[in-house]
Design an enzyme around this catalytic site. Structure first.
Site, PDB file in Angstrom:
ATOM      1  CB  CYS A 148     -14.221   1.441   0.292  1.00 21.39           C
ATOM      2  SG  CYS A 148     -13.677   3.145   0.359  1.00 21.39           S
ATOM      3  NE  ARG A 168     -10.639  -4.981   0.914  1.00 17.19           N
ATOM      4  CZ  ARG A 168      -9.818  -3.999   1.304  1.00 17.19           C
ATOM      5  NH1 ARG A 168     -10.303  -2.925   1.886  1.00 17.19           N
ATOM      6  NH2 ARG A 168      -8.519  -4.067   1.066  1.00 17.19           N
ATOM      7  NE  ARG A 185      -3.816   0.694   2.098  1.00 18.54           N
ATOM      8  CZ  ARG A 185      -5.028   0.884   2.644  1.00 18.54           C
ATOM      9  NH1 ARG A 185      -5.183   1.692   3.673  1.00 18.54           N
ATOM     10  NH2 ARG A 185      -6.077   0.244   2.166  1.00 18.54           N
ATOM     11  CG  ASP A 188     -13.614   6.469  -0.958  1.00 15.78           C
ATOM     12  OD1 ASP A 188     -13.559   6.319   0.282  1.00 15.78           O
ATOM     13  OD2 ASP A 188     -12.592   6.481  -1.681  1.00 15.78           O
ATOM     14  CG  HIS A 247      -8.509   0.085  -2.566  1.00 11.91           C
ATOM     15  ND1 HIS A 247      -7.746  -0.996  -2.181  1.00 11.91           N
ATOM     16  CD2 HIS A 247      -9.145   0.507  -1.434  1.00 11.91           C
ATOM     17  CE1 HIS A 247      -7.896  -1.191  -0.877  1.00 11.91           C
ATOM     18  NE2 HIS A 247      -8.740  -0.305  -0.409  1.00 11.91           N
ATOM     19  CD  GLN A 292     -13.087  -1.524  -0.488  1.00 11.92           C
ATOM     20  OE1 GLN A 292     -12.293  -1.442   0.431  1.00 11.92           O
ATOM     21  NE2 GLN A 292     -14.314  -1.959  -0.314  1.00 11.92           N
TER      22      GLN A 292
HETATM   23  N1   CP Z   1     -11.295   0.163   2.697  1.00 10.68           N
HETATM   24  C1   CP Z   1     -10.025   0.115   3.104  1.00 10.68           C
HETATM   25  O1   CP Z   1      -9.106  -0.180   2.351  1.00 10.68           O
HETATM   26  O2   CP Z   1      -9.852   0.371   4.419  1.00 10.68           O
HETATM   27  P1   CP Z   1      -8.452   0.562   5.168  1.00 10.68           P
HETATM   28  O3   CP Z   1      -7.864   1.852   4.707  1.00 10.68           O
HETATM   29  O4   CP Z   1      -8.828   0.566   6.618  1.00 10.68           O
HETATM   30  O5   CP Z   1      -7.572  -0.604   4.816  1.00 10.68           O
HETATM   31  N1  NVA Z   2      -9.968   6.852  -1.285  1.00  8.64           N
HETATM   32  C1  NVA Z   2      -9.574   6.453   0.055  1.00  8.64           C
HETATM   33  C2  NVA Z   2      -9.818   4.993   0.252  1.00  8.64           C
HETATM   34  C3  NVA Z   2      -9.508   4.481   1.627  1.00  8.64           C
HETATM   35  C4  NVA Z   2      -9.684   3.011   1.734  1.00  8.64           C
HETATM   36  C5  NVA Z   2      -8.110   6.803   0.275  1.00  8.64           C
HETATM   37  O1  NVA Z   2      -7.309   6.569  -0.648  1.00  8.64           O
HETATM   38  O2  NVA Z   2      -7.750   7.297   1.351  1.00  8.64           O
END
Ligand code: CP
Ligand code: NVA
Length: 310
Positions: free
Chosen positions: A269, A297, A107, A229, A134, A137
């Site tokens: 999400c 997930r 990530r 989101d 993502h 997700q």
């Molecule tokens: N939806 C999601 O990826 O959540 P986190 O940022 O908590 O991993």
């Molecule tokens: N769009 C958000 C998603 C979090 C899971 C971010 O990137 O912070």
């Protein structure tokens, strides 16, 4: 052996429609086994490195839990724990980790860093979120829609809000499975045009629809699924004040939801900001499937891991 063995998952664009359905059906099978308490240690003895340059609740915990349930172990590596944090190259990190572990989850910010890691690594690399995508997700999201609506093709999915990583992956996922998708974002915050082009390329000869609009009402009309989101993604904190003002007309609230089909489900999400992109009453509504989505997930990623790694 699945066609996915040894591959990376950097975006959903690399998957065929059959591969998406393969992941979803494996996820449903693993979910049943988990619910019954039947052991399914399909990755016994494997080890996965998890590099995180951004915080996470769901991605980290669902991957770590899923790997434990599959008999594998995981090593959580904040970038500050790695020499990467003090300038070791992504290439050398990928080459080194590949000598120890069986897969790498990452990530981070730039999608290009994930791609560089994948080029250097000889083991599968999984995108656990970048600024652009993502994919894990979106796989869980498709699983949730399939469970709740018992089909995917022909349904109308409305995404209201920032044309961000989550919107991009939903878009790429939707075209793989025949979901009609409408994305409503403020001007200047639409999905990136190269991602829309990638999705449209996938639509060749197929009749389902992609709509990119600035009008949230138009997007949610007749929707089976309404998705939103956060307005301020990780890394955008400095733009917070401006974004909250720009996105205000894009809130998913009862008024907006009343334009969708009466049995529409609501998705997010997470993490959610009640009173910003979604109201507390919509979060509490029986049509809201957000925590089933969060659970999925786990199941979707377990399916993905078994298909990439065995
Ligand atoms: N939806 C999601 O990826 O959540 P986190 O940022 O908590 O991993
Ligand atoms: N769009 C958000 C998603 C979090 C899971 C971010 O990137 O912070």
């Amino acid at each position: 052996m699945s066609s996915l063995k040894g591959k990376d998952l950097l975006t959903l664009a690399s998957l065929s429609s059959d591969e998406v359905y393969l992941i979803l059906s494996r996820a449903m099978e693993l979910k049943r086994l988990q619910r019954r308490g039947s052991p399914h240690r399909l990755l016994e003895g494997k080890v996965v490195a998890m590099i995180f340059a951004k915080p996470s609740t769901r991605t980290r915990v669902s991957f770590e839990t899923g790997l434990a349930q599959l008999g594998a172990s995981s090593i959580y590596l904040g970038v500050g724990d790695l020499q990467l944090g003090r300038g070791e190259s992504i290439e050398d990190t990928g080459r080194t980790l590949s000598r120890y572990v069986d897969a790498i989850i990452i990530r981070t910010f730039a999608q290009s860093d994930i791609e560089e890691l994948a080029r250097a690594a000889s083991v599968p690399v999984i995108n656990g979120l970048s600024d652009d995508f993502h994919p894990c997700q979106a796989l869980a999201d498709l699983l949730t829609i399939l469970e709740k609506k018992e089909r995917l093709a022909g349904l109308n999915l409305a995404y209201v809000g920032d044309g961000n990583n989550v919107a991009h992956s939903l878009l790429l996922g939707a075209v793989k499975v025949g979901l009609n998708i409408a994305i409503a974002s403020p001007a200047g915050y639409e999905p990136k045009s190269w991602v829309v082009d990638l999705a449209l390329e996938d639509l060749k000869g197929v009749t389902h629809k992609v709509m990119i609009t600035n009008d949230p009402k138009e997007a949610v009309k007749e929707a089976d699924v309404v998705y939103t989101d956060v307005w301020v993604s990780m890394g955008q904190e400095k733009e917070r004040r401006k974004r909250l003002a720009v996105f205000r007309p894009y809130q998913v609230n009862k008024d907006l939801l009343s334009l969708s089909k009466p049995d529409a489900i609501v998705m997010h999400c997470l993490p959610a900001h009640r009173g910003e992109e979604i109201t507390a009453d919509v979060m509490a509504d029986s049509r809201c499937v957000i925590f089933d989505q969060a659970e999925n997930r786990l199941h979707a990623q377990k399916a993905l891991l078994t298909l990439l790694m065995s």
